[in-house]
Design a protein around this motif. Sequence first.
Motif, mmCIF file in Angstrom:
data_model
loop_
_atom_site.group_PDB
_atom_site.id
_atom_site.type_symbol
_atom_site.label_atom_id
_atom_site.label_comp_id
_atom_site.label_asym_id
_atom_site.label_seq_id
_atom_site.Cartn_x
_atom_site.Cartn_y
_atom_site.Cartn_z
ATOM 1 N N VAL A 45 0.834 -1.205 0.000
ATOM 2 C CA VAL A 45 0.000 0.000 0.000
ATOM 3 C C VAL A 45 0.868 1.253 0.000
ATOM 4 O O VAL A 45 0.552 2.238 -0.674
ATOM 5 C CB VAL A 45 -0.967 0.005 1.200
ATOM 6 C CG1 VAL A 45 -1.750 1.310 1.248
ATOM 7 C CG2 VAL A 45 -1.930 -1.169 1.102
ATOM 8 N N THR A 49 -5.536 -5.944 -3.362
ATOM 9 C CA THR A 49 -6.926 -5.489 -3.485
ATOM 10 C C THR A 49 -7.182 -4.213 -2.694
ATOM 11 O O THR A 49 -8.226 -3.592 -2.846
ATOM 12 C CB THR A 49 -7.911 -6.570 -2.982
ATOM 13 O OG1 THR A 49 -7.738 -6.748 -1.563
ATOM 14 C CG2 THR A 49 -7.693 -7.882 -3.699
ATOM 15 N N ARG A 50 -6.233 -3.829 -1.844
ATOM 16 C CA ARG A 50 -6.401 -2.628 -1.030
ATOM 17 C C ARG A 50 -6.354 -1.383 -1.908
ATOM 18 O O ARG A 50 -5.588 -1.317 -2.875
ATOM 19 C CB ARG A 50 -5.287 -2.516 0.006
ATOM 20 C CG ARG A 50 -5.114 -3.716 0.900
ATOM 21 C CD ARG A 50 -5.960 -3.641 2.127
ATOM 22 N NE ARG A 50 -5.523 -4.612 3.126
ATOM 23 C CZ ARG A 50 -6.214 -4.932 4.196
ATOM 24 N NH1 ARG A 50 -7.396 -4.363 4.415
ATOM 25 N NH2 ARG A 50 -5.748 -5.827 5.059
ATOM 26 N N LYS A 51 -7.119 -0.402 -1.535
ATOM 27 C CA LYS A 51 -7.035 0.880 -2.216
ATOM 28 C C LYS A 51 -5.795 1.613 -1.736
ATOM 29 O O LYS A 51 -5.409 1.489 -0.574
ATOM 30 C CB LYS A 51 -8.279 1.724 -1.925
ATOM 31 C CG LYS A 51 -9.567 1.171 -2.530
ATOM 32 C CD LYS A 51 -10.734 2.101 -2.230
ATOM 33 C CE LYS A 51 -12.019 1.558 -2.862
ATOM 34 N NZ LYS A 51 -13.175 2.449 -2.583
ATOM 35 N N THR A 101 -5.573 7.157 1.114
ATOM 36 C CA THR A 101 -6.415 8.288 0.751
ATOM 37 C C THR A 101 -5.652 9.598 0.856
ATOM 38 O O THR A 101 -6.120 10.632 0.412
ATOM 39 C CB THR A 101 -7.649 8.363 1.661
ATOM 40 O OG1 THR A 101 -7.221 8.398 3.038
ATOM 41 C CG2 THR A 101 -8.537 7.142 1.465
ATOM 42 N N ARG A 144 2.074 1.738 -3.573
ATOM 43 C CA ARG A 144 0.982 2.159 -4.452
ATOM 44 C C ARG A 144 0.487 3.564 -4.117
ATOM 45 O O ARG A 144 -0.184 4.200 -4.923
ATOM 46 C CB ARG A 144 -0.169 1.152 -4.354
ATOM 47 C CG ARG A 144 0.199 -0.234 -4.871
ATOM 48 C CD ARG A 144 -0.947 -1.206 -4.732
ATOM 49 N NE ARG A 144 -2.054 -0.833 -5.609
ATOM 50 C CZ ARG A 144 -3.307 -1.208 -5.405
ATOM 51 N NH1 ARG A 144 -3.616 -1.928 -4.331
ATOM 52 N NH2 ARG A 144 -4.248 -0.864 -6.232
ATOM 53 N N SER A 145 0.828 4.045 -2.914
ATOM 54 C CA SER A 145 0.420 5.391 -2.508
ATOM 55 C C SER A 145 1.487 6.440 -2.813
ATOM 56 O O SER A 145 1.326 7.608 -2.478
ATOM 57 C CB SER A 145 0.094 5.408 -1.013
ATOM 58 O OG SER A 145 -0.968 4.520 -0.720
#
Length: 251
Positions: A187, A233-235, A238, A190-191
């Motif tokens: 994550v 699958t995690r977003k 934010t 990807r962030s």
Amino acid sequence: MKIHDSTRVLVIMPAWNEAESVGNTVREVLGVGRPYDVLVVNDGSTDATAAIAKEAGATVLTLPFNLGVGGAMRAGFKYAQRLGYRRVIQVDADGQHDPRNIDEVLAGLEYADISIGARFADRGDYEVSGPRKWAMQFLAKVISGLAKTRLTDVTSGFRAANERGISQYLDHYPAEYLGDTIDSLVVAVRSGCKVTQIPVEMRPRQGGTPSHNPIKAAIYLGRSVFALLLALTRKPSTITPAQLDARGEEQ
């Protein structure tokens, strides 16, 4: 209350029933003679972990019950952010991470947000075999592709983060199995966080008994692949990269 010296580093040491080794590990870290503050997150231990860590010179944060490494590290990151630490590094309480390598791992933060102390990077003689090795190699290949850089040890708990990394971890730091390593790293990448690795040598446990055996190794293989699929699958966080930077500037 903020710390007054922004150059100080917070060493976060999650510990669950590590009375046999935590005292010596804390003393070793403090004995390096660098600007390190040690926070032992006593993760619901039922032995003398907290008392021994405090006697050795650490600040101790005691959780009411066992949350696992992910929960303990999240508590440590909250502590670090509230006190204004700009750099943190996780060090295992069992003595496997050599405190003399801390500065080397921290140096990776000069050009990355997360720096991993890697066991399989052409240094040292630490080895694994069978299903654990296959799982680690598979995870490293997939996450290297996501991070666009060569990573050989994505399950290492010997890792450092800067302000941006700390903020991202606080937005998303799971407590599930392998979440503190695989999920959190996927994550973060990807962030927008940059990741690097620094070769280190791993030492034998200074206390306790390793839990590896063929059956557990096979279970590890299945669980690690599942953890990776779940992480994918995690977003993404934010918090945008710009917001992460802004958070750091405010501290």
